[in-house]
Structures are given as C-alpha cells and as structure tokens.
Scaffold this motif. Structure first.
Motif, short mmCIF file in Angstrom:
data_model
loop_
_atom_site.label_atom_id
_atom_site.label_comp_id
_atom_site.label_asym_id
_atom_site.label_seq_id
_atom_site.Cartn_x
_atom_site.Cartn_y
_atom_site.Cartn_z
N GLY A 285 -9.01 -21.06 -55.26
CA GLY A 285 -8.62 -20.12 -56.30
C GLY A 285 -9.76 -19.26 -56.81
O GLY A 285 -10.94 -19.54 -56.60
N LEU A 286 -9.38 -18.18 -57.49
CA LEU A 286 -10.35 -17.23 -58.02
C LEU A 286 -11.17 -17.84 -59.15
O LEU A 286 -10.66 -18.61 -59.95
CB LEU A 286 -9.63 -15.98 -58.54
CG LEU A 286 -8.90 -15.12 -57.50
CD1 LEU A 286 -8.07 -14.06 -58.20
CD2 LEU A 286 -9.89 -14.48 -56.54
N SER B 113 -4.74 -17.42 -52.42
CA SER B 113 -4.12 -18.66 -52.91
C SER B 113 -2.93 -18.29 -53.78
O SER B 113 -3.06 -17.46 -54.69
CB SER B 113 -5.13 -19.49 -53.71
OG SER B 113 -4.50 -20.57 -54.35
N ARG C 48 -11.10 -19.60 -50.93
CA ARG C 48 -9.85 -18.87 -51.14
C ARG C 48 -8.72 -19.80 -51.59
O ARG C 48 -7.98 -19.50 -52.53
CB ARG C 48 -9.45 -18.14 -49.85
CG ARG C 48 -10.38 -17.02 -49.46
CD ARG C 48 -10.12 -16.53 -48.05
NE ARG C 48 -8.79 -15.98 -47.91
CZ ARG C 48 -8.46 -14.71 -48.16
NH1 ARG C 48 -9.38 -13.85 -48.58
NH2 ARG C 48 -7.23 -14.27 -47.99
N LYS D 186 -2.11 -17.86 -65.95
CA LYS D 186 -2.17 -17.02 -64.75
C LYS D 186 -0.81 -16.43 -64.46
O LYS D 186 0.22 -17.03 -64.75
CB LYS D 186 -2.64 -17.84 -63.54
CG LYS D 186 -4.03 -18.42 -63.65
CD LYS D 186 -4.36 -19.22 -62.40
CE LYS D 186 -5.72 -19.87 -62.48
NZ LYS D 186 -6.03 -20.68 -61.26
N ASN E 14 -13.07 -17.00 -62.60
CA ASN E 14 -13.16 -16.01 -63.66
C ASN E 14 -14.55 -16.11 -64.28
O ASN E 14 -14.86 -17.09 -64.96
CB ASN E 14 -12.09 -16.26 -64.73
CG ASN E 14 -12.01 -15.13 -65.73
OD1 ASN E 14 -13.00 -14.46 -66.01
ND2 ASN E 14 -10.83 -14.90 -66.28
N ASN F 210 -1.80 -20.02 -56.00
CA ASN F 210 -2.08 -20.50 -57.35
C ASN F 210 -2.79 -19.45 -58.21
O ASN F 210 -2.86 -19.59 -59.43
CB ASN F 210 -2.91 -21.77 -57.29
CG ASN F 210 -2.15 -22.92 -56.66
OD1 ASN F 210 -0.94 -23.03 -56.82
ND2 ASN F 210 -2.83 -23.76 -55.91
N ASP F 211 -3.35 -18.41 -57.56
CA ASP F 211 -3.96 -17.33 -58.33
C ASP F 211 -2.93 -16.42 -58.97
O ASP F 211 -3.26 -15.66 -59.89
CB ASP F 211 -4.87 -16.48 -57.43
CG ASP F 211 -6.12 -17.23 -57.00
OD1 ASP F 211 -6.54 -18.13 -57.74
OD2 ASP F 211 -6.65 -16.92 -55.91
N TYR F 212 -1.69 -16.46 -58.47
CA TYR F 212 -0.68 -15.49 -58.90
C TYR F 212 0.58 -16.12 -59.48
O TYR F 212 1.29 -15.48 -60.24
CB TYR F 212 -0.31 -14.58 -57.71
CG TYR F 212 -1.49 -13.83 -57.16
CD1 TYR F 212 -1.98 -12.70 -57.80
CD2 TYR F 212 -2.14 -14.26 -56.01
CE1 TYR F 212 -3.07 -12.00 -57.30
CE2 TYR F 212 -3.24 -13.58 -55.50
CZ TYR F 212 -3.69 -12.44 -56.15
OH TYR F 212 -4.78 -11.76 -55.66
#
Length: 656
Positions: free
Chosen positions: A384-385, A248, A381, A202, A387, A250-252
């Motif tokens: 995390g996202l 979040s 949220r 990520k 996929n 943690n998504d980025y």
C-alpha cells in the motif's frame, strides 16, 4: 485527559436502499428474514455474485487482571447472501493472527451458520470447530482458514468471531467496501483515556461518525475511567470494480485504518508512538536488524569483495559484479520486510533470507567496495501507499540499496535473479521511497526507466496443396518482457518449447541466446507449422503475425475512476514477410494506418515487394501511468491496434 479522533479524509455516503427494502433485511446477528432467504438478485447491482447484507464490528478494551494489563478485543459479525454459483468463494474466510509463542493473539467465539431453503423449509448447517484450520505463514504469523458448510446459490451465511490481542498496534483495519456490494457496514469503537489513535480513512471524501460518552464507570486496579464510543457506519456501498492496473486495492477501497499515536501512562507520563521521518531514519540506522546489521555484514563482506578481484573495475562494473554475486549465491524466501530476519553470520551460513537480509547485505558489499550507498525504505505496491504526512515505521516493508555514481543514482535489488542488475521487481515500481540518512527526510519516486518491449519477425511460406503454413519466427524480448520469459520458464529455457506450443500448431527447432545473461535481451528462434485462418474458394486468409501479437484488449472496463498503472512503459514491434506461392497473388491488403500523440504511438503497413508481402506494425505506450480521464482514449487506441494487428490478408489464385 485529551483524546483525539482524527480522520485524514471525510466522506458521507448517502443511503440509496429503498425503505421497503431496508425492512426486508436485518442487521442483527442470529436473525434471518424470509426475504433474505428468497431474493435472487440485487437491483442496484444485477450482476453481483453475492451481497454483504451487513458487517458489524465492536472494538473495545478489556482488562487482564492476572497480567495487569489491558487487552484489545475485536468482534466481527456478518451476514452474506450468495446470489450466483461464482459467489460461493465469498463464504471462505481467512483470519490472520500474530502467533508469538509466549503471548499470541487469540481467536475465540467462532460461530457460523449457513441457511438454505429446501422444499419450502429453512435448513441450517453450522460451522464446526474441527473444520477450522491453522496455516503457518512464518515464525510469528498464522492464518486461521475455513469455509462455511453447505454453501450454494441462494444460501445466507452468518458468521461471528472475536480476536483478542495484547498488541495495541494491531487494531485491525475496518473495510467498508469489497468486490461485492455491501448493504450496511458499521464499526463501534470504545476508546479509553490511555491509548490515542489516529484514524486514516481511504477511498472516501467524508465519513459519517457519531460519538457519545458512556455513563458506566469502569475500574482497573486504582484506575477509574469511562469509555468514549465512536460509531462509524455506511450504507449501500457499491462493489469495488477498478481492480485492474492498480498497485493495491487497499489503497482505494473504502476503509478505516488505525495507527496508535500515543500511550498515556497512569503516572502522568506518555509515550509518543507517532514520531517524525527523520526520527524513524535515526531509529533504523541504530536498529540491530537494519543499520547495525549492515555494519556487521560489511565486515564479513569485505573478504568476499576482495576475492572478486574488482579493484580495477569501474563503479558500474563493480555494481554489476556484486549484484549478480549476491543474486547467484543467496536466495530469497519470498518474505518482504524492512528488517533482517537473522544476524549477518547466520545469513552467510544459511544463504537464504527475506528481502532485507539480501538487500542490506548487498548494501554492505557495495560499501565494502567503497561505493557511495544509502539504503531506501519503502512500501511495496501490494503493501500500500505511504502517506508522508503520517510517519509510522510499520508502513514500510522493504529496503533497497541506492548507489551514487557520478551525477546519477542507481537502485538495486538482490531478490530476483532474472532481472538486469539495475532493474527492480514490479513490487518496487511507482512507489515512494525514504532515503535513510541521519536526521533527514528525503523521498524518491521510483520509476522503471526501461521499456518492456518485444520484437517479433516472421517469414511465412504457404503450401496451398496441403493448406498449411510454415514460418520461421525470431523473437527478441527486452526489460520486463525478457524477465517474463525467464520467470514463466522458471529460469530454464528448456521449458520455452512447451510454452510456445499452441493448439493446431507444431513448434520445432527452438534455439535460444542470451538466456543466462540478464544484461542482454532474451532472443530465440523457432519454426512453426499451422493452418491458415481460412482456406476456401475465395482464397487463403492469413494473419501476418500468426496470432502472436496483441490478441485481446487488456482494458475491459467500460468506465474507470482510478488511474491506470501499467508499471512499465510497454512497446511491441512486428515484421512479417509472406512468400507468395506460384500461381497466387495478393487479393487483399489492409490499409496503411497509424497515429502519434502524447499518449501512444501506433503504425501499420502492408505492401507488396516483388513476390512477397511485407507487413510491419508497432505500438508504444508513452506513459506508464494514465489518468482515469485518459482511460477511454487509450482503450480505443488499444482496440484499434488489436484489430489492425489481427486483420487478415487474402491470397488468391492468379486469374488466367
């Protein structure tokens, strides 16, 4: 046997640390240089509160001969430099563990040292085991918490620890990036032929990796095998700064996530862990704590629904009544999950449970009322996202009932008693949700339909002889703004008076309507006495919205690389009438201004109406998510709104 190392994204970060500076640091545990003790700032980030000098990981498998199994061992070592007083917080650590009573994860080999310079000499303070505390999060999870000793500005902190787990699913995510700069981050993973993982990167476009087959042959029972070592490292990683207005971090943040895909058995058979979303839907519908829970709950729910007397109601009325019934009679324990934590009869008896206990029971009640209900599974949220390309059930941590009414669908949630029946908590907004149906894969994007808006009106009177302002204020809050008032007051409007009190102001006569009816806005009125912004020989200076509109720009970053997620559409409208005292007139009125475009609407006008000054202002965000490219524009727009709403009106004595 085939082994796969798969990375979703690839990235190469070039090292920008000068060679001379690299020599000043060591990336080996137990060694601290004079430079590390003495340096006081990091040139690449002068405002950094601390710097992670290095963080090293060693993930590998070991053998448990007594139980006849492999165990996953994860070793982490790090060195941290505290540059500012505010950076001391980074010397506190939390290590989560799965704590099943019969076979828990284990924390061992915890060693930590804090180094300081005192009178030209280096001092050491060691972490003691008695200062490591265990905090229970729920029945199956604990967190080991501790703070390093004698940490101060200028300290160097070293820490190493080992987590051993029999649960191969729990290979820990490796984070390369934090809110402070990282000089060097390195993970070594020694793979064995029996467990195949998918690695999801990520926050990056390319990741540098080295691999080599280790020569030493290992043996476990009749098994002989070799390890394949992967080394992933990055240098000079900047601090992650885009932390506002995202779901979040943690998504980025740059990280590497591990998902067990396949287990290869020594007898030649294999167990596929990574399946497909239709298979996951089927699994959920057959699961004791999901599909079977709903069926069991529907039996118990039927008698409750019959007692509500809703047979003659419309479908919308049934939704409202049933949703409010669950919210008012059952409480959420704060835990999120896709799966119920107990059997339906136990939930009915205890009347409290996790998010799935409540929402799956709500779905069961709706089905008992013969409504067309499908459960949705999603990731909140904070979690995390998701996929959709990589179907893993543990990526989902929440469920919602979706009800088809005519040509539309309505999403419901039972965890928050202060929302409208069809309003969702913020944790469920701007995320993807999987509709759980037999042999199907259907995704829905959850968006908040309503604006979060507030309307305020003021009727202001002046008493020049006492230099005081008195005003009657009326407030109407809609959507999430109404929820926020209820939430801040913990559901009790009697706390509203306390919340409204400000320095140099006196609030009296608070009257509230619509508080307990979450389908209506929160409406209240009160009287306030305050001092003008300024009172001198030049006149009386008044802010017509009494500092109760927008007072500061919420967009504080100079630049931005990530989207701006406001969660909801936001709006505000303000109206003020100022009575002119006898012998006084308007000395200065701000100019009329405004704009309307695809991003935002804004308007402001101040005018004289007989012996009164009338001021109106409004703003409207037309999107709830803005791109990074649009960020500088909405930042300027918002700053314009704030300045105009707080511009002062001058009232002066009439000239004879």
């Amino acid at each position: 046997m085939k082994r796969t190392f798969f990375i979703i994204c690839t990235l190469f970060l070039s090292c920008s640390v000068a060679r001379a500076q690299v020599k000043a640091f060591t990336f080996e545990y137990g060694k601290v240089t004079q430079y590390e003790l003495n340096f006081t700032d990091y040139p690449l980030a002068p405002d950094a509160e601390a710097v992670m000098i290095y963080e090293n990981g060693d993930y590998h498998f070991t053998t448990d001969h007594q139980r006849g199994r492999f165990e996953l061992v994860m070793v982490k070592s790090l060195k941290l430099k505290i540059l500012k007083q505010a950076g001391i917080k980074y010397a506190g650590f939390e290590i989560p563990l799965y704590a099943d009573n019969s076979d828990p994860e284990r924390l061992s080999a915890v060693e930590g040292t804090t180094y300081n310079m005192e009178n030209g000499n280096m001092s050491k303070a060691s972490l003691e085991r008695r200062n490591i505390f265990e905090e229970k999060r729920d029945g199956r999870h604990v967190v080991m918490k501790f703070a390093m000793p004698d940490v101060r500005e200028g300290s160097v902190v070293e820490l190493t620890y080992t987590v051993t787990t029999p649960y191969y699913f729990n290979m820990r995510e490796w984070s390369f990036q934090y809110s402070i700069p990282v000089l060097h981050s390195e993970l070594r993973y020694r793979a064995i032929p029996y467990y195949e993982y998918i690695y999801i990167a990520k926050g990056v476009a390319q990741l540098k990796m080295e691999q080599k087959l280790l020569n030493n042959e290992l043996q476990f029972g009749n098994l002989r095998y070799k390890e394949l070592q992967y080394k992933i490292s990055l240098d000079s990683i900047p601090a992650f700064c885009d932390e506002d207005f995202i779901a979040s971090v943690n998504d980025y943040r740059i990280s590497l996530n591990f998902q067990l895909a396949t287990i290869y058995r020594p007898d030649g058979n294999k167990q596929r862990i990574m399946s497909s979303w239709p298979e996951i839907c089927n699994e959920l519908l057959k699961h004791d704590k999901f599909g079977k829970y709903m069926k069991a709950a529907e039996i118990a729910a039927t008698s409750i629904v019959n007692s509500l007397g809703i047979n003659d109601k419309s479908d919308i009325e049934k939704l409202q009544i049933i949703t409010h019934y669950v919210r008012q009679n059952f409480s959420w324990d704060g835990q999120t999950s896709c799966f119920a934590s107990m059997k339906a009869p136990d939930f009915l008896r205890q009347k409290t449970g996790n998010s799935a206990d409540l929402n799956l029971f709500l779905a069961a009640m709706l089905r008992a009322a013969r409504l067309d209900v499908s459960p949705l599974a999603l990731s909140t949220r904070e979690h995390g996202l998701v996929n959709p390309e990589y179907p893993f059930i543990h990526m989902l941590n929440y469920t919602l009932p979706q009800v088809a009414v005519g040509d539309s669908t309505i999403l419901l949630d039972a965890t928050d008693p202060w929302l409208g029946y069809d309003e969702l908590p913020a944790r469920c907004i701007n995320v993807l949700a999987l509709q759980v149906k037999d042999n199907a894969e259907t995704w829905h994007e959850i968006r908040q339909k309503q604006h979060a808006s507030t309307e305020k009106s003021f009727h202001i009177s002046l008493a020049p002889e006492t230099a005081r302002i008195t005003a009657g204020v009326n407030v109407s809050a809609y959507g999430f703004d109404a929820w926020e008032y209820r939430w801040k007051c913990k559901g009790n409007y009697e706390h509203l008076s306390e919340m409204l009190q400000k320095e140099d102001e006196t609030v009296t006569g608070v009257s509230v309507t619509g508080w307990n009816d979450t389908e209506k806005p929160v409406t209240f009125s009160y009287a306030v006495t305050a001092t003008p912004a300024k009172d001198d020989a030049d006149g009386i200076y008044i802010r017509p919205f009494l500092n109760q509109s927008l007072t500061a720009n919420i967009f504080r970053q100079a630049t931005r690389t990530l989207p701006v997620d406001l969660i909801t559409f936001k709006a505000g409208r303000y109206h003020s009438i100022i009575d002119l005292p006898d012998g006084y007139t308007a000395g200065f009125l701000p100019e009329k201004t405004g704009f309307s475009n695809k991003l935002m609407d804004f308007g402001y006008e101040a005018r004289i109406n007989g012996r009164q000054i009338e001021v109106t202002g409004y703003y409207l965000f037309k999107q709830n998510v803005y791109s990074a490219r649009e960020y500088p524009v909405i930042k300027i727009y918002y700053e314009t709104v704030v300045k105009k709403f707080n511009e002062e009106i001058v009232i002066e004595k009439q000239r004879e």
